[in-house]
Design a protein around this motif. Structure first.
Motif, PDB file in Angstrom:
ATOM      1  N   GLY A 275       0.807  -1.212   0.000  1.00 27.42           N
ATOM      2  CA  GLY A 275       0.000   0.000   0.000  1.00 27.42           C
ATOM      3  C   GLY A 275       0.837   1.258   0.000  1.00 27.42           C
ATOM      4  O   GLY A 275       0.506   2.249  -0.663  1.00 27.42           O
ATOM      5  N   LEU A 276       1.963   1.227   0.727  1.00 31.70           N
ATOM      6  CA  LEU A 276       2.845   2.396   0.753  1.00 31.70           C
ATOM      7  C   LEU A 276       3.476   2.640  -0.616  1.00 31.70           C
ATOM      8  O   LEU A 276       3.571   3.779  -1.073  1.00 31.70           O
ATOM      9  CB  LEU A 276       3.926   2.206   1.818  1.00 31.70           C
ATOM     10  N   SER A 277       3.893   1.573  -1.282  1.00 36.31           N
ATOM     11  CA  SER A 277       4.478   1.722  -2.618  1.00 36.31           C
ATOM     12  C   SER A 277       3.463   2.223  -3.639  1.00 36.31           C
ATOM     13  O   SER A 277       3.822   2.914  -4.598  1.00 36.31           O
ATOM     14  CB  SER A 277       5.057   0.384  -3.084  1.00 36.31           C
TER      15      SER A 277
ATOM     16  N   ASP B   2      -5.109   4.873   1.754  1.00 38.64           N
ATOM     17  CA  ASP B   2      -5.398   3.942   2.845  1.00 38.64           C
ATOM     18  C   ASP B   2      -6.427   2.886   2.454  1.00 38.64           C
ATOM     19  O   ASP B   2      -6.363   1.746   2.918  1.00 38.64           O
ATOM     20  CB  ASP B   2      -5.904   4.708   4.075  1.00 38.64           C
ATOM     21  N   LYS B   3      -7.383   3.240   1.616  1.00 38.17           N
ATOM     22  CA  LYS B   3      -8.410   2.282   1.228  1.00 38.17           C
ATOM     23  C   LYS B   3      -7.813   1.133   0.414  1.00 38.17           C
ATOM     24  O   LYS B   3      -8.258  -0.018   0.522  1.00 38.17           O
ATOM     25  CB  LYS B   3      -9.520   2.979   0.454  1.00 38.17           C
ATOM     26  N   LEU B   4      -6.797   1.427  -0.382  1.00 40.34           N
ATOM     27  CA  LEU B   4      -6.130   0.374  -1.138  1.00 40.34           C
ATOM     28  C   LEU B   4      -5.432  -0.591  -0.190  1.00 40.34           C
ATOM     29  O   LEU B   4      -5.536  -1.819  -0.341  1.00 40.34           O
ATOM     30  CB  LEU B   4      -5.118   0.978  -2.119  1.00 40.34           C
ATOM     31  N   GLU B   5      -4.732  -0.055   0.810  1.00 43.39           N
ATOM     32  CA  GLU B   5      -4.060  -0.914   1.792  1.00 43.39           C
ATOM     33  C   GLU B   5      -5.066  -1.821   2.503  1.00 43.39           C
ATOM     34  O   GLU B   5      -4.811  -3.021   2.688  1.00 43.39           O
ATOM     35  CB  GLU B   5      -3.307  -0.065   2.811  1.00 43.39           C
ATOM     36  N   ALA B   6      -6.197  -1.269   2.899  1.00 46.86           N
ATOM     37  CA  ALA B   6      -7.218  -2.063   3.587  1.00 46.86           C
ATOM     38  C   ALA B   6      -7.754  -3.173   2.674  1.00 46.86           C
ATOM     39  O   ALA B   6      -7.999  -4.305   3.130  1.00 46.86           O
ATOM     40  CB  ALA B   6      -8.353  -1.158   4.042  1.00 46.86           C
ATOM     41  N   TRP B   7      -7.951  -2.874   1.411  1.00 48.32           N
ATOM     42  CA  TRP B   7      -8.426  -3.877   0.456  1.00 48.32           C
ATOM     43  C   TRP B   7      -7.401  -4.991   0.278  1.00 48.32           C
ATOM     44  O   TRP B   7      -7.740  -6.180   0.315  1.00 48.32           O
ATOM     45  CB  TRP B   7      -8.726  -3.204  -0.880  1.00 48.32           C
ATOM     46  N   LEU B   8      -6.118  -4.614   0.129  1.00 46.09           N
ATOM     47  CA  LEU B   8      -5.072  -5.619  -0.022  1.00 46.09           C
ATOM     48  C   LEU B   8      -4.981  -6.504   1.217  1.00 46.09           C
ATOM     49  O   LEU B   8      -4.810  -7.728   1.112  1.00 46.09           O
ATOM     50  CB  LEU B   8      -3.724  -4.940  -0.286  1.00 46.09           C
ATOM     51  N   ALA B   9      -5.109  -5.897   2.398  1.00 44.31           N
ATOM     52  CA  ALA B   9      -5.066  -6.666   3.645  1.00 44.31           C
ATOM     53  C   ALA B   9      -6.214  -7.678   3.695  1.00 44.31           C
ATOM     54  O   ALA B   9      -6.024  -8.834   4.099  1.00 44.31           O
ATOM     55  CB  ALA B   9      -5.111  -5.739   4.850  1.00 44.31           C
ATOM     56  N   ALA B  10      -7.396  -7.255   3.299  1.00 40.27           N
ATOM     57  CA  ALA B  10      -8.556  -8.158   3.303  1.00 40.27           C
ATOM     58  C   ALA B  10      -8.355  -9.307   2.314  1.00 40.27           C
ATOM     59  O   ALA B  10      -8.698 -10.466   2.611  1.00 40.27           O
ATOM     60  CB  ALA B  10      -9.817  -7.379   2.962  1.00 40.27           C
ATOM     61  N   LEU B  11      -7.786  -9.017   1.151  1.00 43.89           N
ATOM     62  CA  LEU B  11      -7.535 -10.068   0.167  1.00 43.89           C
ATOM     63  C   LEU B  11      -6.512 -11.071   0.684  1.00 43.89           C
ATOM     64  O   LEU B  11      -6.676 -12.291   0.514  1.00 43.89           O
ATOM     65  CB  LEU B  11      -7.053  -9.446  -1.146  1.00 43.89           C
ATOM     66  N   LEU B  12      -5.463 -10.574   1.332  1.00 42.68           N
ATOM     67  CA  LEU B  12      -4.446 -11.477   1.866  1.00 42.68           C
ATOM     68  C   LEU B  12      -5.008 -12.354   2.978  1.00 42.68           C
ATOM     69  O   LEU B  12      -4.693 -13.547   3.065  1.00 42.68           O
ATOM     70  CB  LEU B  12      -3.251 -10.665   2.375  1.00 42.68           C
TER      71      LEU B  12
END
Length: 227
Positions: free
Chosen positions: A45-47, A54-64
């Motif tokens: 998400g930081l990259s 932040d919403k992208l990071e949350a989505w990636l976390a949920a997918l993982l």
């Protein structure tokens, strides 16, 4: 707690001690998280922050979290990056700053989306990864665990390509489907290595453990590398 996650946290604490100015960054990337999945999402998400925040990071976390197999593959990847890539002096450096490692983890998420028929989302992540790291991996490729992209920039992996465990690919390598009408894709067997600026195209099967030299074109008509 997995061995890789324990190692990451220990190394992150060491790094923060060596460079207190960047402790905030170390905390964001590793120390404020409770799992490897969460840390992977934070670093990706930081990259990609300029593309999704932040919403992208949350989505990636949920997918993982929804697919634990990705984290198992990621743990094998990071162990092998540290073992085989001199630029990754430890697990923390690999996770936080290695373009090849991060691009591979984003592929793993996009591949899951591709298999779930979320093709638009999968291709969006694939294209964003290519913009950020100059590493272009089609989500329809199949890539095993413990894979290393040495340097990585300019690497292209096409749809349908099969890459088994413990393969190493250097920068500017292209692994491509054959021309229209044939559309066969290469298979790289376990432990194969392809050096910089080489092209593997079409229905070539690269033997287990073989090393292909740099700046060379491999096609069915040029080299039969099947096992």
């Amino acid at each position: 707690m997995s061995k890789v996650w324990r190692t990451l946290r220990q190394q992150a604490e060491q790094f923060a001690g060596w460079n207190p100015v960047l402790r905030w960054n170390v905390e964001y990337r590793v120390l404020e998280h409770d799992s490897l999945e969460a840390a992977l999402a934070a670093n990706l998400g930081l990259s990609l922050r300029h593309l999704g925040g932040d919403k992208l990071e949350a989505w990636l976390a949920a997918l993982l979290r929804s697919e634990p197999a990705i984290t198992i593959q990621s743990a094998a990847d990071i162990d092998r990056f540290v073992k085989d890539d001199p630029s990754c002096v430890d697990h923390y450096v690999a996770l936080s700053s290695c373009a090849g490692f991060q691009a591979l983890q984003l592929y793993r998420i996009s591949h899951m989306l591709w298999l779930n028929r979320e093709h638009h989302n999968a291709l969006m992540l694939k294209n964003w990864g290519a913009q950020v790291w100059s590493i272009d991996i089609h989500p329809g490729a199949q890539i095993g665990k413990g894979v290393v992209f040495r340097h990585g920039q300019g690497l292209v992996i096409d749809d349908g390509v099969v890459i088994e465990d413990d393969v190493t690919l250097w920068n500017a390598v292209s692994i491509l489907r054959g021309p229209a009408g044939e559309r066969k894709s290469p298979i790289l067997k376990r432990g194969a290595t392809v050096h910089a600026q080489s092209v593997v195209c079409g229905g070539v099967t690269v033997k287990k453990g073989i090393t292909l030299p740099e700046c060379t074109l491999f096609t069915e008509s040029v080299a039969d590398l099947s096992s």
